[in-house]
Design a protein around this motif. Sequence first.
Motif, PDB file in Angstrom:
ATOM      1  N   PRO A  59      49.680  43.917  73.554  1.00 27.41           N
ATOM      2  CA  PRO A  59      49.873  45.060  74.656  1.00 27.41           C
ATOM      3  C   PRO A  59      51.654  45.362  74.275  1.00 27.41           C
ATOM      4  O   PRO A  59      52.561  44.712  74.308  1.00 27.41           O
ATOM      5  CB  PRO A  59      49.562  45.265  75.531  1.00 27.41           C
ATOM      6  N   ALA A 108      45.676  42.346  79.836  1.00 25.34           N
ATOM      7  CA  ALA A 108      45.017  43.854  79.509  1.00 25.34           C
ATOM      8  C   ALA A 108      43.635  43.439  80.877  1.00 25.34           C
ATOM      9  O   ALA A 108      43.016  44.501  81.533  1.00 25.34           O
ATOM     10  CB  ALA A 108      43.265  43.122  78.409  1.00 25.34           C
ATOM     11  N   CYS A 120      45.282  52.792  72.991  1.00 24.95           N
ATOM     12  CA  CYS A 120      44.779  51.051  73.318  1.00 24.95           C
ATOM     13  C   CYS A 120      46.131  50.204  72.734  1.00 24.95           C
ATOM     14  O   CYS A 120      46.391  49.024  74.804  1.00 24.95           O
ATOM     15  CB  CYS A 120      44.728  50.715  72.788  1.00 24.95           C
ATOM     16  N   THR A 121      47.421  50.526  72.506  1.00 28.45           N
ATOM     17  CA  THR A 121      48.644  49.753  72.419  1.00 28.45           C
ATOM     18  C   THR A 121      49.643  49.921  73.105  1.00 28.45           C
ATOM     19  O   THR A 121      50.574  48.796  73.840  1.00 28.45           O
ATOM     20  CB  THR A 121      49.145  50.362  71.277  1.00 28.45           C
ATOM     21  N   PRO A 162      46.501  48.186  77.363  1.00 29.43           N
ATOM     22  CA  PRO A 162      45.385  47.608  76.571  1.00 29.43           C
ATOM     23  C   PRO A 162      44.425  47.487  77.798  1.00 29.43           C
ATOM     24  O   PRO A 162      44.331  46.144  78.214  1.00 29.43           O
ATOM     25  CB  PRO A 162      46.673  46.343  75.827  1.00 29.43           C
ATOM     26  N   CYS A 203      39.733  48.031  74.870  1.00 26.99           N
ATOM     27  CA  CYS A 203      40.408  48.774  74.255  1.00 26.99           C
ATOM     28  C   CYS A 203      40.904  47.289  73.162  1.00 26.99           C
ATOM     29  O   CYS A 203      40.687  46.915  71.834  1.00 26.99           O
ATOM     30  CB  CYS A 203      41.735  48.561  74.318  1.00 26.99           C
ATOM     31  N   GLN A 204      41.283  46.445  73.294  1.00 30.30           N
ATOM     32  CA  GLN A 204      41.762  44.424  72.893  1.00 30.30           C
ATOM     33  C   GLN A 204      39.989  44.621  72.133  1.00 30.30           C
ATOM     34  O   GLN A 204      40.475  43.497  70.385  1.00 30.30           O
ATOM     35  CB  GLN A 204      41.766  43.765  74.465  1.00 30.30           C
ATOM     36  N   THR A 233      40.440  46.987  68.884  1.00 29.33           N
ATOM     37  CA  THR A 233      41.802  46.320  67.781  1.00 29.33           C
ATOM     38  C   THR A 233      41.153  45.228  67.677  1.00 29.33           C
ATOM     39  O   THR A 233      41.469  44.979  66.618  1.00 29.33           O
ATOM     40  CB  THR A 233      43.371  47.196  68.816  1.00 29.33           C
TER      41      THR A 233
END
Lengths: 328, 489
Positions: free
Chosen positions: A97, A108, A278-279, A282, A286-287, A290
């Motif tokens: 992130p 996260a 999401c970057t 995060p 999201c994690q 991705t």
Amino acid sequence: MGTETETRTQRDAGGGRSGAYTRSVRWLETLDESQFAYLLLAPVFLLLGLIAFWPLLSTFELSLHADRLTGATRVGEFVGLQNYVELFTGQKALVNPFFSLEQPLQSALVVTLVFTVVSVLFETVIGFGQALVLDQDFRGRRWVRVAIILPWAVPIVIQGMIFYLMFQPGVGFAVGPLSDLGIISSQPFNDLGSSLLLIIVADIWKTSAFMALLILAGLQSIDRSLYDVARVSGASRVQQFRYITLPLVIPTVAVAMLFRTIDAARVFGLIEASGAGCTTVPSLSCQVVTTFFTIGRYGTAAAIAFTTAGIISLLVAVNIARLARGGL
Amino acid sequence: MPRDSSRESGGRRATRRRFIAAAGAAGVSAGFAGCLYGTTGSGGETVVSFGFDPSAAQAVGDEIRALFHEEGGLSNDIRITFEPGVQDSGSRRDKYMRQLTGGEADPDLILMDSGWTRTFIDRELVTNLSSFLPQDVLDTVESEYLESSLSTAMGSDGSLYGVPLFPDFGVMQYRKDLVRNAGFQPDEDDWATEPMTWERFSQIMAETLQANADEEESLRYGYVFPFDSYEGLSCCSFNEMMTSWGGAYFGGRDNLFGPIGERPITVDTEPVVNSIRMARSFIYGEDDDAALDGYPRISPENVLSWSEPNVHNAMVNGETVAQRNWPYSIATNATEENYGTDYGVMPLPYATEPSNAQAEGTGGTTSALGGWNMTVNPNTEVPDAVREVIEAATTDEVMLGLFRIWGWLPPKLELLRTQAARDIEPTGRYAETLYVAGQNSMPRPVTVLWPQESSAISSAVNGSASREQAPAGAMTDLKNELQVIEGST
């Protein structure tokens, strides 16, 4: 009831059925009412168990396998809890992130907790206020009710686009003034602090109405005669709120907070739709996405997903325990 | 009402059993129809489903289909159906990943971004074309196609897994009328084919902006480029900037596609750091802590959240003198209704000559390589028809036709030097520049780890360019992060 059972037994016994059938019927007749009810409900429990727990167990099973990034086999060999150990010790390479914490999973987790706690807290307070307003009888109440509920009716993608257009540099009117005041950065969607703030505001904007509706239901279930008695006894409005409204509505507020906590802890759509992505923000969900779809680490993604489910279950358990004790 | 499930209907008794029998028969028939669909169409022709670009499929799908038949010699027994993917390349990648991982047979032929074709190759999700295509087609592709484009479609074993349909190269696009007003002579000085240095370019843009400020009300920027924190930054706009300074992510051109974990990580070297300092000079001017001397402020801070469409719009709206973009933007801006022949295109500037570059194969003008490759779904049920579609796509006529219809550059770079290509208005007018850009194209370093590495790079570069961290420190942190990722397989 006893007569009916007797009749049933006699009918079956005299029907010339097989011994096994007769034994089954007799066994059924020996069950008490609650056991018989559970037996009838068993298929439903089984189905629910399959629907609810089979995916969870399947995810857990996948999380015990290594990632396999090349070759035709999608899942690697059995590695036990190695994915979990590597995740929690920061040895796993995830999509890192845009955040200063070195370990992506912990980052996260922090992001998700901050989002959940802050947004649920504000939504509860604002929702409570809105519910109190909606509970009053005044001219134009219908329009106020529509105004309060309207944001909740907006689809999440539209909500994301509204905030994107408001806070995209060069497009949105809100970036310049808020950036000059130092509230957000000049590139809010590329900065974790600003993005998180905007997403929390967006969530509060939309979901306070949901809290308001639930709490309003609780308010309207309070027996109005209690207020009449209080008024006759000379209680002020503040005293009525403190000694009648608050204690009686707290169970409803607690249930509403539980729903919102579960929902907030799995935040994903709003992050993606708002332009932050999401970057930059995060969250745990999201994690998972991705790690699974973008970088194809299936075992690791399953481990994060199972961990997320565990954290949410923990939050639910804590809330239910509090509910059982009758407090917030 | 009788407690019977049957109903009187049209003189026939419909019972539950009859209903179930009828529904079952209908289901089986539909199932067979479903199985048949996709292999043969209504006229007995074989249908090839082609996962395709959504804009092209919608706007010129029929023209492209006709081109394959009329000029590519595709048999009329084969019918292409375009299946438009979503516009966002990453989302398309994820969708194809799901479809192919799940063993779906549809689409038969898939257009894959050159930036992620390798990921599918390494996961063995696409067909090895070295044993699929006829030898003469393979020979044509391997000997005549642009090498850098081809390298994105080859496996580590040297086999071919994709055939480029079109490549893309980043180029500098600018307003000739404005630079002429400032006293420069782009045509006489051969800007179209002779790349200039970044330093000179930035000074020209600053002077042009100043010279035209009073006459051009909408003009606000000298140069705009996509520098948001996204794939386009790491793959392209920063990659070409860094390479033109003589830097590289992984030591140089030889290490673009691996070996993972064994190649050097060189993001903390001076050329890479200097390229970020140059971006900061463009955005914040020479007073910035990390700015380079001689590089004036020519860009808005907004570029830090801009991708290609924002940059394109700034040019369309007359807000900028120059933009870094892909050739699609030429097709809009160089038409007679817009800037016409006042629209100029040149190779991207450079900072270091190739002979002085620190990393192998870098330095000089550099254009990031984009473009899309055709790959074959290994589960296709119509391999012969798919083979014929690819064969048609490798003909010069189809390549030039795609250039004419939709502006897609031919993967056979030499075609850009033909009169036929130059006659295609308006992009053909810039064929020489595109040829130079193609010759100096640089693929992104795609391996199975690239999605992670790309994300880390774009975050670090964007963060440093937006003054959150000093360039040298940011690149040292990035190096550590890339080392963890490289060691994770």
